[in-house]
Design a protein around this motif. Structure first.
Motif, short mmCIF file in Angstrom:
data_model
loop_
_atom_site.label_atom_id
_atom_site.label_comp_id
_atom_site.label_asym_id
_atom_site.label_seq_id
_atom_site.Cartn_x
_atom_site.Cartn_y
_atom_site.Cartn_z
N ASP A 57 0.87 -1.18 0.00
CA ASP A 57 0.00 0.00 0.00
C ASP A 57 0.91 1.24 0.00
OD1 ASP A 57 -2.09 1.71 0.23
OD2 ASP A 57 -2.84 0.96 2.15
N PRO A 58 1.56 1.50 -1.16
CA PRO A 58 2.65 2.48 -1.20
C PRO A 58 2.25 3.91 -0.85
CG PRO A 58 2.22 1.53 -3.39
CD PRO A 58 1.34 0.81 -2.43
N ASN A 59 0.94 4.19 -0.74
CA ASN A 59 0.52 5.53 -0.35
C ASN A 59 0.38 5.67 1.17
OD1 ASN A 59 0.48 6.45 -2.97
ND2 ASN A 59 -1.62 5.72 -3.29
N ARG A 60 0.81 4.66 1.88
CA ARG A 60 0.77 4.72 3.34
C ARG A 60 2.11 4.30 3.93
NH1 ARG A 60 -5.32 2.61 4.92
NH2 ARG A 60 -6.33 4.39 3.96
N PHE A 61 2.40 4.82 5.11
CA PHE A 61 3.65 4.43 5.77
C PHE A 61 3.43 4.33 7.27
CE2 PHE A 61 3.56 9.07 5.28
CZ PHE A 61 4.02 9.57 6.49
N CYS A 62 4.32 3.57 7.92
CA CYS A 62 4.29 3.43 9.37
C CYS A 62 5.38 4.31 9.95
CB CYS A 62 4.55 1.97 9.77
SG CYS A 62 3.11 0.93 9.48
N MET A 63 5.11 4.90 11.14
CA MET A 63 6.06 5.88 11.70
C MET A 63 6.07 5.85 13.22
SD MET A 63 6.10 9.95 10.83
CE MET A 63 7.15 11.08 11.75
N ILE A 78 3.11 2.33 17.10
CA ILE A 78 3.45 2.69 15.71
C ILE A 78 2.19 3.21 15.01
CG2 ILE A 78 4.15 1.77 13.45
CD1 ILE A 78 5.94 -0.25 14.98
N LEU A 79 2.34 4.33 14.30
CA LEU A 79 1.21 4.93 13.59
C LEU A 79 1.25 4.56 12.11
CD1 LEU A 79 1.43 8.53 15.08
CD2 LEU A 79 -0.35 6.83 15.57
N THR A 80 0.08 4.43 11.50
CA THR A 80 0.00 4.30 10.04
C THR A 80 -0.55 5.62 9.50
OG1 THR A 80 -0.47 1.94 10.29
CG2 THR A 80 -0.88 2.90 8.13
N ILE A 81 0.12 6.17 8.50
CA ILE A 81 -0.14 7.54 8.04
C ILE A 81 -0.22 7.55 6.52
CG2 ILE A 81 0.92 9.86 7.99
CD1 ILE A 81 2.22 9.18 10.70
N ASP A 82 -1.05 8.45 5.94
CA ASP A 82 -1.13 8.52 4.48
C ASP A 82 -0.21 9.64 3.94
OD1 ASP A 82 -2.45 10.98 4.70
OD2 ASP A 82 -4.44 10.09 4.46
N LEU A 83 -0.16 9.76 2.62
CA LEU A 83 0.80 10.69 2.02
C LEU A 83 0.41 12.17 2.21
CD1 LEU A 83 2.08 8.96 -1.26
CD2 LEU A 83 2.96 8.85 1.07
N ILE A 104 8.63 13.21 1.06
CA ILE A 104 9.69 12.42 0.40
C ILE A 104 9.10 11.15 -0.22
CG2 ILE A 104 11.76 11.00 0.83
CD1 ILE A 104 12.75 13.22 2.70
N PHE A 105 8.19 10.48 0.51
CA PHE A 105 7.56 9.28 -0.06
C PHE A 105 6.78 9.64 -1.33
CE2 PHE A 105 7.67 7.28 4.38
CZ PHE A 105 8.72 6.43 4.05
N VAL A 111 12.13 5.29 -2.57
CA VAL A 111 12.47 5.38 -1.13
C VAL A 111 11.39 4.68 -0.31
CG1 VAL A 111 12.62 6.98 0.82
CG2 VAL A 111 13.87 7.48 -1.29
N ASN A 112 11.82 3.77 0.56
CA ASN A 112 10.87 3.05 1.42
C ASN A 112 11.11 3.30 2.90
OD1 ASN A 112 9.44 1.72 -0.70
ND2 ASN A 112 11.26 0.45 -1.00
N CYS A 113 12.17 4.03 3.23
CA CYS A 113 12.44 4.35 4.64
C CYS A 113 13.03 5.74 4.73
CB CYS A 113 13.39 3.32 5.24
SG CYS A 113 13.78 3.63 6.99
N VAL A 114 12.54 6.52 5.70
CA VAL A 114 13.05 7.89 5.92
C VAL A 114 13.39 8.01 7.40
CG1 VAL A 114 12.50 10.36 5.86
CG2 VAL A 114 11.63 8.85 4.06
N ILE A 115 14.58 8.56 7.68
CA ILE A 115 15.00 8.80 9.06
C ILE A 115 15.33 10.28 9.22
CG2 ILE A 115 16.83 8.35 10.77
CD1 ILE A 115 17.08 5.52 9.63
N HIS A 116 14.86 10.87 10.32
CA HIS A 116 15.27 12.24 10.66
C HIS A 116 15.81 12.23 12.08
CE1 HIS A 116 15.50 16.43 11.50
NE2 HIS A 116 14.51 16.39 12.39
N THR A 117 17.07 12.67 12.24
CA THR A 117 17.66 12.76 13.57
C THR A 117 18.46 14.06 13.69
OG1 THR A 117 19.57 11.49 12.81
CG2 THR A 117 17.84 10.25 13.96
#
Ligand SMILES: [Zn+2]
Length: 252
Positions: A57-63, A78-83, A104-105, A111-117
């Motif tokens: 379901d590429p229009n959604r991601f877990c975060m 863990i949250l599931t979020i849309d674009l 970014i998605f 890209v299937n993973c995004v990290i912000h630190t």
């Protein structure tokens, strides 16, 4: 006909079970990735976040959720979020910087993973306004693949700001957010985690070299590009991520 119906019912039940197993295994990786990032000094209180795109379901991601450390991610929070950045499943609080991930998605289907630190040396490098040099091997991973976002020191709290970060990323691997932090991407969770750690290491070595002064010239473009190709192999990320997971588990 009845036979056909029951067969298709069975296969869709199987597909559903497969989907749940995949989601579960990716969520487990997200939990371990958070622990690895903290073990590697990537934590800054409860700031920083990590997400992965759902393969089916590429229009959604877990975060990761707000108000917890990167090492406190659980199956429950863990949250599931849309674009658009809207939560579609989960009850935990959402990070206001969700738009870094959603934009970014949207812009980068690969890209299937995004990290912000907020890692110390990468922030210090971003504050110099200079790019990352190849003063060490991690520099090669980001050779011509590191963007710079210079609009603001503030949090990325709107679609427009997230789109600005995605523009700064372009076709690259990561972005330095000036005086703020890093955004690192990957085709997999392993790739983004190892990239984040390597970016910080490359920035640290560069600042040491620059502090020592009078750096010798870097190696040739061809030499750097060869190393870049070698260390960009998916296997490199998996092997090293798996090692860090084993180490974090050993240490408890
Ligand atoms: Zn931030």
């Amino acid at each position: 006909m009845i036979k056909g119906k029951s067969a298709s019912g069975k296969s869709s039940r199987r597909a559903g079970a497969g989907q749940r197993a995949t989601h579960r295994s990716l969520k487990e990786q997200l939990i371990l990735a958070g622990k690895v990032l903290v073990a590697e000094g990537q934590d800054d209180f409860t700031r920083g976040h990590i997400s992965f795109r759902l393969p089916d379901d590429p229009n959604r991601f877990c975060m990761k959720a707000h108000s917890i450390g990167l090492d406190e991610i659980t199956m429950q929070n863990i949250l599931t979020i849309d674009l658009e950045g809207d939560v579609v499943a989960g009850t935990a609080r959402r990070h206001s910087e969700v738009y870094i991930h959603s934009e970014i998605f949207k812009a980068r289907p690969d890209v299937n993973c995004v990290i912000h630190t907020h890692p110390t040396y990468s922030i210090a490098l971003s504050a110099t306004g200079r790019g990352l040099k190849c003063y060490s091997q991690p520099g090669a991973l980001f050779y011509q693949a590191l963007g710079s976002y210079t609009d603001t020191i503030n949090l990325i709290r709107s679609h427009a700001m997230g789109a600005g970060v995605a523009r700064a990323l372009g076709n690259g691997r990561a972005v330095l957010l000036k005086n703020h932090g890093v955004v690192v991407t990957g085709a997999t969770i392993a790739e983004a985690v190892i990239g984040t750690i390597m970016l910080e290491n490359g920035a640290m070595v560069q600042l040491l070299v620059e502090a020592a002064g009078d750096p010798a010239p870097e190696f040739s473009r061809a030499d750097i590009e060869k190393l870049k190709a070698d260390i960009s192999q998916p296997e490199q990320f998996t092997i090293n991520f798996d090692y860090l997971v084993r180490r974090v588990k050993r240490r408890g």
